[in-house]
Design an enzyme around this catalytic site. Structure first.
Site, mmCIF file in Angstrom:
data_model
loop_
_atom_site.group_PDB
_atom_site.id
_atom_site.type_symbol
_atom_site.label_atom_id
_atom_site.label_comp_id
_atom_site.label_asym_id
_atom_site.label_seq_id
_atom_site.Cartn_x
_atom_site.Cartn_y
_atom_site.Cartn_z
ATOM 1 C CD GLU A 68 1.457 1.246 7.726
ATOM 2 O OE1 GLU A 68 0.930 1.269 6.595
ATOM 3 O OE2 GLU A 68 1.382 0.262 8.469
ATOM 4 C CG ASP A 107 -5.515 -4.062 -2.270
ATOM 5 O OD1 ASP A 107 -5.246 -3.625 -1.130
ATOM 6 O OD2 ASP A 107 -5.777 -5.257 -2.494
ATOM 7 C CG PHE A 142 -12.389 -0.797 2.401
ATOM 8 C CD1 PHE A 142 -11.439 -1.423 3.200
ATOM 9 C CD2 PHE A 142 -12.296 -0.914 1.027
ATOM 10 C CE1 PHE A 142 -10.401 -2.159 2.620
ATOM 11 C CE2 PHE A 142 -11.262 -1.647 0.438
ATOM 12 C CZ PHE A 142 -10.322 -2.270 1.239
ATOM 13 C CB VAL A 143 -10.438 4.732 1.337
ATOM 14 C CG1 VAL A 143 -11.488 5.598 2.018
ATOM 15 C CG2 VAL A 143 -9.223 4.518 2.244
ATOM 16 C CG ASP A 196 -8.979 0.233 9.720
ATOM 17 O OD1 ASP A 196 -9.680 0.578 10.670
ATOM 18 O OD2 ASP A 196 -9.426 -0.425 8.769
ATOM 19 N NE ARG A 216 -1.986 -3.283 -4.467
ATOM 20 C CZ ARG A 216 -2.067 -3.509 -3.154
ATOM 21 N NH1 ARG A 216 -1.986 -2.513 -2.317
ATOM 22 N NH2 ARG A 216 -2.225 -4.724 -2.699
ATOM 23 C CE LYS A 229 -10.136 3.106 6.935
ATOM 24 N NZ LYS A 229 -10.709 1.762 6.690
ATOM 25 N N GLY A 252 0.775 -1.242 0.000
ATOM 26 C CA GLY A 252 0.000 0.000 0.000
ATOM 27 C C GLY A 252 0.803 1.286 0.000
HETATM 28 P P1 5GP Z 1 -4.871 -1.778 10.743
HETATM 29 O O1 5GP Z 1 -3.983 -2.846 11.311
HETATM 30 O O2 5GP Z 1 -4.484 -0.383 11.153
HETATM 31 O O3 5GP Z 1 -6.322 -2.063 11.025
HETATM 32 O O4 5GP Z 1 -4.793 -1.894 9.180
HETATM 33 C C1 5GP Z 1 -3.645 -1.549 8.507
HETATM 34 C C2 5GP Z 1 -3.588 -2.083 7.113
HETATM 35 O O5 5GP Z 1 -4.853 -2.562 6.661
HETATM 36 C C3 5GP Z 1 -3.214 -0.969 6.171
HETATM 37 O O6 5GP Z 1 -1.817 -0.822 6.050
HETATM 38 C C4 5GP Z 1 -3.887 -1.408 4.887
HETATM 39 O O7 5GP Z 1 -3.065 -2.305 4.204
HETATM 40 C C5 5GP Z 1 -5.127 -2.119 5.359
HETATM 41 N N1 5GP Z 1 -6.280 -1.208 5.406
HETATM 42 C C6 5GP Z 1 -6.842 -0.616 6.495
HETATM 43 N N2 5GP Z 1 -7.879 0.173 6.156
HETATM 44 C C7 5GP Z 1 -7.964 0.092 4.812
HETATM 45 C C8 5GP Z 1 -8.825 0.711 3.835
HETATM 46 O O8 5GP Z 1 -9.725 1.502 4.120
HETATM 47 N N3 5GP Z 1 -8.585 0.387 2.537
HETATM 48 C C9 5GP Z 1 -7.609 -0.477 2.145
HETATM 49 N N4 5GP Z 1 -7.491 -0.703 0.848
HETATM 50 N N5 5GP Z 1 -6.786 -1.071 3.024
HETATM 51 C C10 5GP Z 1 -6.951 -0.781 4.337
#
Ligand code: 5GP
Length: 206
Positions: A123, A183, A176-177, A127, A189, A155, A68
């Site tokens: 990063e 992706d 979700f974006v 999320d 992407r 977020k 990402g």
């Molecule tokens: P976390 O562990 O903070 O919940 O998630 C981190 C990873 O989840 C990010 O680096 C990304 O790869 C994926 N992710 C989290 N939210 C999103 C989103 O809204 N869209 C996408 N495409 N990936 C996300």
């Protein structure tokens, strides 16, 4: 979110080779553009300037989390006017699903030792924060001189762990974006902006 406006597709700043607006090839899957190409580029310039000021006199090691963060890394680095090295990690936290499992697996580790280095972890999006929390703990154990985070997107209000993020580009709602490196089922992407998808886009990810 700072500086956010709801924009329509044609405001996204994307043009086809023949100059038609928003010829992205994704056939109407995009719902709303949350951060335009112009907003992204202006913010990365601002963050790059800040990083340049903060790290003056030090060699920076930029570490991006694949896949990402590859776009953020490439554009951000061009606004950092200091000597920088690059390294990459790949972790698995999501499959084709859109919710975190909390399980983080290192698929690709750093090529080099980071002991004594000034590490800036780049990063794409924070999320739940679980992935980043895991990575920071892991990297701290390798004894870098400093370890900071630059996250393009955060977020709002849903982090499940307390994180100290030195540089944050935009705070976005907890939807979700996709786009700009992010992706859904490996697609989207290459969009030059951040957007949400229409519900139909999730029905058939093929
Ligand atoms: P976390 O562990 O903070 O919940 O998630 C981190 C990873 O989840 C990010 O680096 C990304 O790869 C994926 N992710 C989290 N939210 C999103 C989103 O809204 N869209 C996408 N495409 N990936 C996300």
């Amino acid at each position: 979110m700072e500086g956010t406006v709801e924009l329509t597709e044609k405001d996204a700043g994307a043009t086809s080779p023949v100059g038609e607006p928003f010829a992205d090839g994704y056939d109407g899957d995009i719902d709303k553009v949350l951060v335009t190409r112009e907003q992204l580029q202006a913010k990365l310039r601002e963050l790059g300037d800040q990083i340049t000021r903060d790290y003056r006199g030090r060699d920076v090691l930029l570490v991006a989390v694949l896949k990402g963060a590859f776009m953020v890394m490439a554009d951000l680095a061009r606004h950092i006017h200091l000597p920088v090295d690059f390294d990459f990690m790949a972790v698995a936290s999501y499959g084709a699903a859109t919710q975190t499992s909390g399980v983080v697996r290192i698929l690709k580790d750093l090529d080099r030792d980071i002991e004594g280095r000034h590490v800036l972890l780049v990063e794409d999006i924070v999320d739940s924060g679980l992935t980043l929390n895991y990575l920071l703990k892991n990297l701290r154990g390798r004894r870098p001189a400093t370890l900071e985070v630059c996250a393009l997107l955060q977020k709002k209000g849903i982090q499940r762990v307390a994180l100290d993020l030195r540089y944050v580009g935009f705070e976005i709602p907890p939807d979700f974006v996709v786009g700009y490196g992010l992706d859904y089922a490996e697609k989207f992407r290459n969009l030059p902006y951040i957007a949400t998808l229409k519900p139909e886009a999730y029905a058939d990810p093929a």
